[in-house]
Design a protein around this motif. Structure first.
Motif, mmCIF file in Angstrom:
data_model
loop_
_atom_site.group_PDB
_atom_site.id
_atom_site.type_symbol
_atom_site.label_atom_id
_atom_site.label_comp_id
_atom_site.label_asym_id
_atom_site.label_seq_id
_atom_site.Cartn_x
_atom_site.Cartn_y
_atom_site.Cartn_z
ATOM 1 N N UNK A 128 53.651 30.736 40.933
ATOM 2 C CA UNK A 128 52.704 31.850 40.916
ATOM 3 C C UNK A 128 52.143 31.956 39.504
ATOM 4 N N UNK A 129 50.828 31.879 39.391
ATOM 5 C CA UNK A 129 50.202 31.839 38.072
ATOM 6 C C UNK A 129 49.285 33.031 37.849
ATOM 7 N N UNK A 130 49.383 33.591 36.661
ATOM 8 C CA UNK A 130 48.498 34.684 36.245
ATOM 9 C C UNK A 130 47.215 34.059 35.708
ATOM 10 N N UNK A 131 46.083 34.466 36.286
ATOM 11 C CA UNK A 131 44.845 33.750 35.976
ATOM 12 C C UNK A 131 43.669 34.693 35.765
ATOM 13 N N UNK A 132 42.673 34.189 35.050
ATOM 14 C CA UNK A 132 41.349 34.792 35.041
ATOM 15 C C UNK A 132 40.429 33.814 35.770
ATOM 16 N N UNK A 133 39.403 34.376 36.410
ATOM 17 C CA UNK A 133 38.534 33.552 37.253
ATOM 18 C C UNK A 133 37.074 33.804 36.892
ATOM 19 N N UNK A 134 36.562 33.116 35.893
ATOM 20 C CA UNK A 134 35.140 33.267 35.565
ATOM 21 C C UNK A 134 34.262 32.690 36.674
ATOM 22 N N UNK A 141 31.281 36.501 33.347
ATOM 23 C CA UNK A 141 31.501 37.375 34.506
ATOM 24 C C UNK A 141 32.730 36.828 35.234
ATOM 25 N N UNK A 142 33.652 37.707 35.618
ATOM 26 C CA UNK A 142 34.886 37.258 36.282
ATOM 27 C C UNK A 142 35.070 37.968 37.611
ATOM 28 N N UNK A 143 35.935 37.405 38.448
ATOM 29 C CA UNK A 143 36.314 38.079 39.687
ATOM 30 C C UNK A 143 37.130 39.324 39.359
ATOM 31 N N UNK A 162 42.312 40.378 36.658
ATOM 32 C CA UNK A 162 41.307 41.436 36.811
ATOM 33 C C UNK A 162 41.269 41.949 38.250
ATOM 34 N N UNK A 163 42.295 41.632 39.029
ATOM 35 C CA UNK A 163 42.315 42.009 40.430
ATOM 36 C C UNK A 163 42.395 43.496 40.691
ATOM 37 N N UNK A 167 35.721 47.401 38.936
ATOM 38 C CA UNK A 167 34.496 46.646 39.163
ATOM 39 C C UNK A 167 34.824 45.356 39.907
ATOM 40 N N UNK A 168 33.962 44.995 40.827
ATOM 41 C CA UNK A 168 34.197 43.770 41.583
ATOM 42 C C UNK A 168 33.897 42.537 40.734
ATOM 43 N N UNK A 169 32.978 42.661 39.794
ATOM 44 C CA UNK A 169 32.636 41.532 38.919
ATOM 45 C C UNK A 169 32.500 42.035 37.476
ATOM 46 N N UNK A 170 33.630 42.249 36.808
ATOM 47 C CA UNK A 170 33.599 42.738 35.427
ATOM 48 C C UNK A 170 32.916 41.731 34.490
ATOM 49 N N UNK A 171 32.475 42.232 33.339
ATOM 50 C CA UNK A 171 31.812 41.392 32.340
ATOM 51 C C UNK A 171 32.505 41.515 30.987
ATOM 52 N N UNK A 172 33.729 41.056 30.880
ATOM 53 C CA UNK A 172 34.421 41.112 29.589
ATOM 54 C C UNK A 172 33.878 40.028 28.662
ATOM 55 N N UNK A 173 34.034 40.256 27.349
ATOM 56 C CA UNK A 173 33.660 39.181 26.438
ATOM 57 C C UNK A 173 34.811 38.180 26.346
#
Length: 239
Positions: A128-134, A141-143, A162-163, A167-173
């Protein structure tokens, strides 16, 4: 029935199940290969005059991929529309079954039955991996939460950092993305075409998995092969 689809996923589903019904699709409807129907422009900005000229009995749309004003314009012109909005795999399977039944398909086609079987027992993750999904870059923009692709990944052992975002599609830097300290960065090849050179370098030594965007985000015949294909891609990250 004459159907125009403004959703690539649904174009494929209709084309492989009731091809005689499909009379029009967007320029972005690339599956099945060799699809020979009238083209009506893009998903976001379709040529509504072309759509109406095809005399459709039904136009297929999706909340994320299409604009509300186009749906309203078609309805005002007297054209029935069907709007989809699945946020989970089970919802997608149900919406597909309901759509095909509405098109007069008797029983479930083989690909839909295969998709149900595939997702009833998806491949177990190696970890099980902790991930970000651009899903986009420039800007990033990420999931976020409540997304179909997020549910697909969750079922394959990926914890979206970011689950739980409102926001459904956050915009972090990029600094914020790195600060989440992901164990994996999932990079789909659509809608933004991430590749081995564009994306991984931004995250230093964090493993990055290049995955099929079609299998991550489309809901249609691709659902039947998505679990196995995505699991293999997630288990072969670049470093």
């Amino acid at each position: 029935m004459r159907v125009v689809s403004l959703v690539p996923s649904l174009t494929e589903a209709v084309a492989v199940t009731v091809p005689e019904a499909l009379v029009g699709a967007t320029d972005w409807c690339t599956h099945p290969e060799g699809l020979d129907v009238a083209r009506v422009g893009g998903s976001k900005y379709p040529d509504l005059e072309r759509v109406l000229a095809l005399r459709p009995d039904l136009v297929l749309l999706n909340v994320e991929e299409n604009r509300r004003e186009d749906a309203d314009a078609l309805a005002t012109a007297g054209v029935p529309v069907r709007v989809t909005y699945p946020r989970t795999v089970p919802q997608a399977l149900t919406e597909l079954a309901d759509l095909l039944a509405a098109l007069g398909v008797a029983g479930e086609p083989g690909w839909l039955a295969a998709a149900r079987r595939a997702w009833a027992d998806p491949p177990a993750p190696s970890a099980v991996r902790r991930a970000v999904v651009p899903v986009w870059r420039r800007p990033w923009v990420v999931l976020g939460g409540d997304t179909f692709a997020g549910d697909v990944l969750r079922r394959l052992g990926v914890v979206n950092l970011y689950g739980d975002d409102p926001e459904r599609y956050p915009r972090p830097d990029l600094a914020a993305l790195r600060a989440r300290e992901p164990e994996l960065v999932v990079l789909p090849d659509e809608p933004y075409r991430f590749n081995a050179a564009d994306g991984p370098e931004a995250f230093g030594g964090t493993p990055c998995a290049l995955v099929s965007g079609r299998h991550l985000t489309w809901y249609g015949p691709s659902l039947a092969e998505a679990p196995g294909l995505l699991a293999a891609q997630l288990d072969a990250p670049l470093t």
